[in-house]
Scaffold this motif. Structure first.
Motif, PDB file in Angstrom:
ATOM      1  N   THR A 367       0.827  -1.212   0.000  1.00  0.00           N
ATOM      2  CA  THR A 367       0.000   0.000   0.000  1.00  0.00           C
ATOM      3  C   THR A 367       0.857   1.256   0.000  1.00  0.00           C
ATOM      4  O   THR A 367       0.510   2.252  -0.649  1.00  0.00           O
ATOM      5  N   ARG A 371       0.093   3.971  -2.872  1.00  0.00           N
ATOM      6  CA  ARG A 371      -0.467   5.247  -2.401  1.00  0.00           C
ATOM      7  C   ARG A 371       0.506   6.405  -2.612  1.00  0.00           C
ATOM      8  O   ARG A 371       0.088   7.533  -2.884  1.00  0.00           O
ATOM      9  N   SER A 448       3.103   7.090   4.494  1.00  0.00           N
ATOM     10  CA  SER A 448       1.922   6.597   3.795  1.00  0.00           C
ATOM     11  C   SER A 448       0.692   6.608   4.702  1.00  0.00           C
ATOM     12  O   SER A 448      -0.405   6.966   4.266  1.00  0.00           O
ATOM     13  N   GLY A 452      -2.550   8.701   3.918  1.00  0.00           N
ATOM     14  CA  GLY A 452      -3.792   7.967   3.772  1.00  0.00           C
ATOM     15  C   GLY A 452      -4.899   8.508   4.653  1.00  0.00           C
ATOM     16  O   GLY A 452      -6.067   8.481   4.277  1.00  0.00           O
TER      17      GLY A 452
END
Length: 844
Positions: A367, A371, A448, A452
């Motif tokens: 991820t 991302r 991240s 996020g």
């Protein structure tokens, strides 16, 4: 055909979701019923529904040899290439396709197998035009029953005029399909006799099919089975409106996939190499809007690679992107680029290696990479250059590129490049690259998670501070560089400022007037200043400090390019203790003068084991301690952990600082006496040290020696025998003993107190506190809100000084909880979270 109450349509005992499906089925049934028995006996045998091609084991039967490798068996069937066919044209067509291969890129009309389709015989000629007979009333069939309130409706499908054969329109050409007129471009238009035949032709626009009056964009259209013939009338209208609008983005991906089928067929099956550049441009335009759709993106990317080779286009090299991993094999263009680079003996750069890794089907980016892909590219390039400064060298494999483009509509195209190595089967370097990608993903984990949760923080100081330090000099480190410029550091010396100013510069919340900065905020402050490349003091990571408030003094300095200082470095801990004690010694007479600060700096310069960054931190600590000296009790308590040599060093530094201003006051002497007592050193050494000027135990130089002319020494007399009077010697000894006894009875000195050995406190309810402080803390825990007068009385009851007790308990709390228990105020209040921890310790 009737319409049911449930909104479905029924024909010949079957139920359909749309009127067009029911009408089409009823029409086929009516045409089938008009075929006579004679027509059935005279027509060709019908093929099986599964297709005409059936592979059978070889049998020994008489056969007649025909041309092109076709033989006719005794049972009347035809064989070609190990397959059995019902008719000779079928077998001959398969044999011709099988033997007409073209080297390199070839358009194959179902090279492996071609599924011939059964063509229904034409309907019998229409009877002469006669007036229809009058309708007769018949009893309704039970299968056509409808509820009384819902009368059955029989719809008759209008006759459709024969349409032209399918044709390709390069365009633009004005077309009118149903109620829609538009300029057609790069589409197939015409009538398809059998829409289910192979190769399939789903993109063919049949003007005879029904088009609805309106289309709602919210209607779902499946892109995995896009077919104009299978679309319902509303979806057909939506597709035609999309074509009329110029094929824009934002529509259903099924429309782009259906349009893609026509481009694919034209380029490969029709072998339209001259139009490759037009098809390539249209595919790239659609990829911008629909490239992320899983049903369109991978298929279009494969066709783009093939079309660019057919058009002989020398485009830019493949750049790393997340769409490379959407297929089940390496893209053709990338395989050619990697193969040519390896064949030339060139090592792979960071971009080529990353493209190879991302395009491998076994690679699954985490991820943090998906991302924050741009940040990942920057970090990947820097880490790759550190590990592979000359590039990644890959051994040339033996395999060569043998590529097959497989269409989902019944045809394929092959490309063979005998001189280009194929890296799709090489896996050894990919393991190392995958480990590097995982390391980059871990380094971007905190960043991240922040992005996020709030995407708007990207490009700000809080987000940039979470990036790996190696990225601070790149484009993503601009917020850090801007914050550093805002601090306006003074070169080559510490910059003194306040906590409130630093919190504002680092975008941290202000706790308010006189508020205390909690531990979490101090950790964030340290993290952001470290990312900027600026150190600060007091920093609790490198030694115990008191509470930090918005008005506290902070010293800033440049960290430089030196390696980070270890938080548990014993040499730095000793030097920091030396500074604290020296500052306290300098302030013992009520004032700190510049000469004393210079003396402290000169003494710290003797710690040659520390690197430049540690010396800059000590200089900042000296500057801050000069403005707000450390607490005496806390500083003396930390001396218990020092070795003997370090204790001597501390004592010498304190004496040298006191002597730096050229005068010795009684308060300074008392400070040194207490210091020697705490250090366990003889107090008599204080006076000798002050007498020698703080120079230690070395001999004192009174006057520099210089040679002078003198009187020669007389000659040595000859040795003679020495006579000793024993009676006189005994009398002298007796008198000396009597005088010693008399003096001993007069000058009786108190016995020197034994040096207490520093040992750990007895472990009780609150480990680390002695019994008196432990009892006092237990009393406060039972009454979390205690007035200062009650606390003072409780402290005196256990024979403790109130101020010293508060300082000792808070120092213990700093070691346990990284923050004090209470502040010196009229009411001593223990914070709720600290009180909970103390109660847990009490219960255990």
């Amino acid at each position: 055909m009737i319409a049911g109450t449930d909104g479905r349509f029924r024909a010949a005992g079957y139920s359909f979701g749309t009127w067009a499906q029911a009408a089409d089925f009823a029409d086929r049934q009516s045409r089938r019923s008009t075929i006579s028995r004679e027509d059935v006996d005279n027509r060709q045998p019908r093929q099986l529904a599964e297709g005409p091609v059936r592979k059978t084991p070889s049998l020994t039967v008489p056969a007649t040899e025909l041309d092109h490798g076709v033989t006719k068996s005794a049972d009347g069937r035809y064989r070609a290439g190990g397959y059995v066919f019902e008719t000779e044209p079928q077998a001959r067509s398969y044999a011709l396709r099988r033997t007409s291969g073209v080297p390199g890129l070839q358009s194959a009309r179902r090279v492996e197998e071609a599924r011939p389709t059964y063509q229904s015989p034409p309907p019998p000629p229409a009877p002469p035009s006669t007036p229809p007979p009058p309708p007769q009333r018949t009893k309704p069939s039970p299968t056509l029953w409808a509820p009384p309130h819902q009368p059955s409706v029989r719809r008759v499908r209008p006759a459709v005029k024969p349409q032209r054969e399918p044709r390709w329109i390069v365009g633009p050409e004005l077309l009118e399909i149903g109620p829609i007129s538009f300029d057609a471009k790069l589409v197939y238009v015409g009538h398809q006799a059998d829409p289910y035949g192979y190769p399939r032709h789903p993109a063919l626009i049949d003007p005879a099919l029904t088009v609805a009056e309106r289309y709602v964009s919210s209607d779902t259209v499946n892109s995995w089975n896009a077919d104009y013939h299978a679309f319902d009338p509303a979806a057909r209208r939506g597709y035609l409106e999309w074509l009329a609008a110029g094929r824009p983005g934002g529509a259903a991906p099924a429309f782009a996939k259906l349009y893609f089928y026509g481009l694919e067929r034209r380029l490969l099956l029709d072998d339209a190499k001259a139009e490759a550049h037009l098809i390539l441009a249209e595919l790239r335009r659609l990829m911008v809007s629909y490239g992320e759709d899983y049903n369109f993106g991978p298929a279009a990317a494969k066709l783009i690679d093939l079309a660019s080779l057919i058009a002989k286009e020398d485009g830019p090299r493949t750049r790393p992107n997340l769409l490379l991993g959407n297929g089940y094999e390496l893209p053709l263009k990338l395989r050619i680029e990697l193969g040519e680079q390896v064949a030339a003996g060139e090592p792979l750069g960071s971009d080529a290696a990353l493209c190879w890794l991302l395009a491998t089907p076994q690679t699954y980016p985490r991820t943090a990479i998906t991302r924050c892909f741009d940040e990942f590219l920057d970090l990947w390039g820097r880490r790759f250059a550190e590990i592979y400064p000359a590039g990644l060298k890959v051994r040339v494999p033996k395999a060569r590129i043998n590529y097959r483009y497989q269409s989902s509509n019944g045809f394929h195209a092959d490309m063979i490049l005998p001189n280009v190595p194929d890296l799709s089967g090489t896996s050894a370097p990919l393991g190392r690259l995958r480990n590097l990608m995982d390391e980059c993903s871990d380094a971007l984990g905190s960043y991240s998670r922040l992005v996020g949760g709030n995407a708007s923080v990207r490009g700000t100081l809080p987000a940039a501070a979470l990036l790996p330090p190696v990225m601070s000099k790149g484009p993503f480190g601009e917020p850090l560089r801007a914050a550093r410029r805002g601090l306006a550091l003074t070169p080559d010396k510490p910059t003194i400022t306040t906590t409130a100013a630093i919190l504002d510069a680092t975008m941290l919340p202000d706790p308010g007037d006189g508020g205390t900065v909690n531990t979490a905020c101090q950790k964030q402050l340290a993290q952001r200043l470290d990312a900027i490349g600026v150190g600060f003091e007091p920093d609790r990571r490198y030694g115990a400090t008191g509470p930090m408030s918005v008005g506290s003094i902070i010293g800033l300095f440049e960290l430089g390019d030196t390696s980070p200082l270890a938080t548990d470095d014993p040499t730095y801990a000793t030097a920091r203790s030396v500074v604290d004690i020296a500052i306290l010694a300098a302030s013992s007479d009520g004032a700190i003068v510049p000469a004393e600060i210079l003396a402290i700096g000169d003494h710290i310069a003797g710690f040659s084991e520390l690197h430049e960054g540690a010396h800059r931190r000590l200089a900042a600590h000296i500057a801050v301690a000069t403005e707000q000296p450390p607490r005496l009790a806390a500083a003396l308590k930390r001396l218990a952990d020092l070795p003997n040599d370090a204790r001597r060093n501390v004592a010498t530094a304190a004496a040298a600082t006191i002597l730096a201003d050229g005068q010795i006051l009684p308060a300074e002497v008392r400070f040194l006496e207490n210091l020697y007592k705490v250090l366990g050193l003889p107090q008599d050494d204080v006076y000798g040290l002050l007498h020698r000027g703080g120079g230690g135990d070395a001999p004192v130089t009174v006057m520099a020696a210089r040679p002078e002319a003198g009187i020669p020494l007389p000659r040595e007399m000859p040795k003679s025998e020495l006579l000793i009077d024993s009676v006189r010697l005994a009398r002298i000894r007796s008198e000396t003993t009597d005088v010693s006894k008399l003096l001993a009875s007069i000058f009786v000195e108190d016995a020197a107190p034994p040096v207490e050995k520093v040992v750990g406190a007895e472990i009780g309810r609150y480990g680390g506190l002695d019994k008196a402080h432990e009892a006092l803390l237990a009393l406060i825990v039972e009454n979390p809100e205690t007035t200062r007068s009650d606390f003072d009385a409780a402290a005196r009851a256990v024979r403790l000084m109130p101020d010293g007790a508060i300082e000792t308990i808070n120092e213990w709390a700093f070691d346990k909880f990284d923050e004090p228990i209470f502040e010196d105020d009229e009411t001593l209040i223990i914070p709720a979270h600290i009180l909970k921890l103390l109660e847990q310790m009490d219960a255990s």
